[in-house]
Design a protein around this motif. Sequence first.
Motif, short mmCIF file in Angstrom:
data_model
loop_
_atom_site.label_atom_id
_atom_site.label_comp_id
_atom_site.label_asym_id
_atom_site.label_seq_id
_atom_site.Cartn_x
_atom_site.Cartn_y
_atom_site.Cartn_z
N VAL A 221 0.90 -1.25 -0.05
CA VAL A 221 0.03 0.02 0.02
C VAL A 221 0.69 1.26 -0.03
O VAL A 221 0.55 2.32 -0.36
N MET A 222 2.13 1.20 0.48
CA MET A 222 3.09 2.08 0.20
C MET A 222 4.38 1.59 0.02
O MET A 222 4.79 0.62 0.01
N VAL A 223 5.07 2.33 -0.72
CA VAL A 223 6.23 2.10 -1.55
C VAL A 223 7.38 3.11 -1.18
O VAL A 223 7.09 4.15 -1.56
N SER A 224 8.36 2.74 -0.71
CA SER A 224 9.54 3.67 -0.33
C SER A 224 10.77 3.50 -1.29
O SER A 224 10.96 2.48 -1.97
N SER B 31 -8.60 10.99 1.70
CA SER B 31 -8.17 9.39 1.63
C SER B 31 -9.77 8.67 1.63
O SER B 31 -10.57 9.33 1.23
N LYS B 32 -9.75 7.40 1.79
CA LYS B 32 -10.91 6.51 1.76
C LYS B 32 -11.90 6.99 2.60
O LYS B 32 -11.53 7.54 3.56
N GLY C 291 -8.99 2.26 -2.26
CA GLY C 291 -8.86 3.47 -1.33
C GLY C 291 -7.68 4.21 -1.99
O GLY C 291 -7.34 4.02 -3.28
N GLY C 292 -6.86 4.88 -1.19
CA GLY C 292 -5.70 5.62 -1.81
C GLY C 292 -5.64 7.06 -1.01
O GLY C 292 -6.38 7.51 -0.26
#
Length: 351
Positions: free
Chosen positions: A61-64, A141-142, A257-258
């Motif tokens: 859901v999160m990308v670093s 957000s969602k 979501g997002g």
Amino acid sequence: MTVIQADELKTFATELLQAGGFTHSDADQTADLLVWANLRGIDSHGVLRIPRYIEMIEQGVMVSGGAVETIRETGAIAVLDGGKCPGAVGMNTALERAAGLAAKHGIGWCSARAISHAGAVGYFSSALARRGLVGIVMTASKPLMSYFGAKGEGISTNPLSIAVPAGSGNDPVLLDMSTAAVALGKVMAAKDAGTEIPLGWAVDSAGVQTTDPHKVAALLPMAGAKGSGLSLMIEVLVSVLAGNSVIAPVLLGRKKGGFNGLVIAVDPAAFGDSAAFEAEVTELKDAIHNLEPADGVGSVLLPGEGSTKLSRIRDAEGISLVAGTVKNLIDVAQRFAIQIPSALAVNGRNA
């Protein structure tokens, strides 16, 4: 309660985030945002978020470590795509772009779509105010909150922050608010602390107001229809305009979501003499401070003043963390074999 110094907590938070999949730069920016919130007493948006952030990395859901890309720039408006980057990273990038556009055009509007949870948005608006700019920041957000008159989750808790400079050496006037009766993080904090929540914060699955944070199914909007209406318009400004709608696609079953963000920077010099503007802001502050306090009120405060005063106290004396948050951080540290600060280890064994 456990007390730990801010710099020690930030170092520990950075180490935990990096061990959990963040790059060093992303971890450092995120830890700074989280500890800023703890310093100001906004514990709902502080280091208690770390386990969830690491979970978001693991879930994709999160990308670093990716690049924040420019999708479009037209005049004073820029649109960025964060590729699910940590919220602090996406919003810091948007902040710099908005500030640069304001230097050129007098105003900079920078949308940051496809980012992750951005925490306490006053962190970003106040950073602009410290540069002499008016900062306006929103995130979307969602669905997490009920829409006025409807059952279940229909809209988000979309926060809004406005920070205004008040001259060199003076704290900015800082408004930082959620469109919900309370931020979701405060329900999370109540779970960590093992305490009830007040009536008026949230409802359970039957739509009945609850004091049990574990039974919360949806938050309530602040000020009824005004809160859900303001949240709806933030979704339009932050998500729909940027080409990454969240609410409608979720409600219609097309996506889960997002997160999106918006940073607006305004240069007071574009309106005239910036020094005169700051002087008038100071005059306004003084006028409000001089109002007679109501019975039982010690003094009349401006938005953000209470948190600013607390931040100075916590910076000197340390940040207090509840047992549940300490335990969760220790669990993460043990999982990744990260050394636990002594201030947390003593209480962690007793948590």
